[in-house]
Write a protein that holds these residues in place. Structure first.
Motif, mmCIF file in Angstrom:
data_model
loop_
_atom_site.group_PDB
_atom_site.id
_atom_site.type_symbol
_atom_site.label_atom_id
_atom_site.label_comp_id
_atom_site.label_asym_id
_atom_site.label_seq_id
_atom_site.Cartn_x
_atom_site.Cartn_y
_atom_site.Cartn_z
ATOM 1 N N SER A 150 35.829 101.026 34.573
ATOM 2 C CA SER A 150 36.772 102.026 35.080
ATOM 3 C C SER A 150 37.149 101.702 36.522
ATOM 4 O O SER A 150 36.404 100.997 37.220
ATOM 5 N N GLU B 104 48.510 90.584 35.286
ATOM 6 C CA GLU B 104 48.784 89.980 33.985
ATOM 7 C C GLU B 104 49.040 88.479 34.114
ATOM 8 O O GLU B 104 48.567 87.668 33.322
ATOM 9 N N GLU C 11 43.059 95.306 26.892
ATOM 10 C CA GLU C 11 43.901 96.405 27.376
ATOM 11 C C GLU C 11 43.177 97.237 28.430
ATOM 12 O O GLU C 11 43.755 97.584 29.474
ATOM 13 N N ASP C 12 41.907 97.540 28.183
ATOM 14 C CA ASP C 12 41.149 98.353 29.129
ATOM 15 C C ASP C 12 40.902 97.609 30.438
ATOM 16 O O ASP C 12 41.000 98.190 31.521
ATOM 17 N N LEU D 49 44.079 97.412 32.488
ATOM 18 C CA LEU D 49 44.387 98.720 33.074
ATOM 19 C C LEU D 49 43.624 98.920 34.373
ATOM 20 O O LEU D 49 44.181 99.376 35.377
ATOM 21 N N VAL D 50 42.350 98.563 34.377
ATOM 22 C CA VAL D 50 41.546 98.702 35.596
ATOM 23 C C VAL D 50 42.057 97.756 36.676
ATOM 24 O O VAL D 50 42.198 98.153 37.844
ATOM 25 N N ARG E 160 44.973 96.645 37.210
ATOM 26 C CA ARG E 160 46.252 97.078 37.795
ATOM 27 C C ARG E 160 46.048 98.031 38.963
ATOM 28 O O ARG E 160 46.893 98.118 39.852
ATOM 29 N N TYR E 161 44.929 98.761 38.958
ATOM 30 C CA TYR E 161 44.639 99.642 40.086
ATOM 31 C C TYR E 161 44.410 98.838 41.363
ATOM 32 O O TYR E 161 44.566 99.364 42.467
#
Length: 215
Positions: free
Chosen positions: A76, A143, A169-170, A173-174, A176-177
């Motif tokens: 996370s 990416e 994917e998970d 997503l992290v 990208r933060y």
């Protein structure tokens, strides 16, 4: 710093109390902060930091992911070690300004490679530098790094996802933060950014993604 951990750095300050430029810096991936006596001799006050898990601050993050430092806490954004690393740099900038309060002419924030990306994110959040200097800043275009990077932290991420594609994917997503590209538009000071046109660790395309978002 974040989580109450103790991170370690150094400062070199002139004792004449004359107003001078102040430089804050850090280090590359799997490295530690070098004492920049040459900058001090050139007339600067200097503060450097080893972010958690590296060098003098190794004990602040003793347990790394077996896939690599950058994947520590990847479940996370809140637990990602990159969150702590950005906060370590940000905290150092705050302390440096307090150390040399009232005798600083210009504030310069500097980072190369790993610390280039961290420095950029810290400056975007704090916004008090007169000049930001980043050489081949890491973490731009999350990416794209997956496909382009051949070694370093990007390769660690690629190896992890090759072994565990169901987590892609998970993980993205992290990441990208903590994508320096997403912070670049928040920078308000003058910025000098460097890149290597043939760089397998920090490919030029990922640096251009950051530079193209600077305002």
């Amino acid at each position: 710093s974040l989580g109450g951990v103790e991170v370690t750095g150094y400062s070199i300050g002139w004792q004449d109390n004359e107003p001078r430029p102040l430089v804050v810096h850090s280090h590359g991936y799997r490295s530690r902060c070098e004492l920049r006596w040459n900058w001090a001799e050139a007339g600067y006050n200097v503060v450097g930091i080893d972010v958690r898990g590296f060098g003098r601050s190794a004990a602040a993050a003793p347990a790394h992911s077996r896939w690599g430092y950058v994947l520590t806490g990847i479940a996370s954004p809140e637990t990602s070690i990159l969150r702590g690393a950005v906060c370590d740099y940000l905290r150092t900038v705050q302390i440096a300004r307090d150390l040399f309060k009232g005798r600083t002419t210009r504030h310069l924030t500097y980072g190369f490679s790993f610390s280039g990306g961290i420095a950029l994110m810290a400056e975007a959040l704090f916004g008090t530098s007169d000049l930001l200097v980043v050489g081949v800043p890491t973490f731009g275009w999350a990416e794209g790094r997956y496909f382009l990077v051949k070694s370093g932290s990007g390769a660690e991420i690629a190896h992890y996802l090759d072994a565990r594609p169901e987590d892609a994917e998970d993980v993205m997503l992290v990441l990208r933060y903590f994508d320096a590209m997403n912070f670049a538009g928040m920078i308000r000071c003058g910025t000098l950014i460097g890149l290597g046109l043939h760089d397998p660790v920090v490919p030029a395309e990922t640096v251009f993604s950051v530079a193209n978002h600077l305002s």
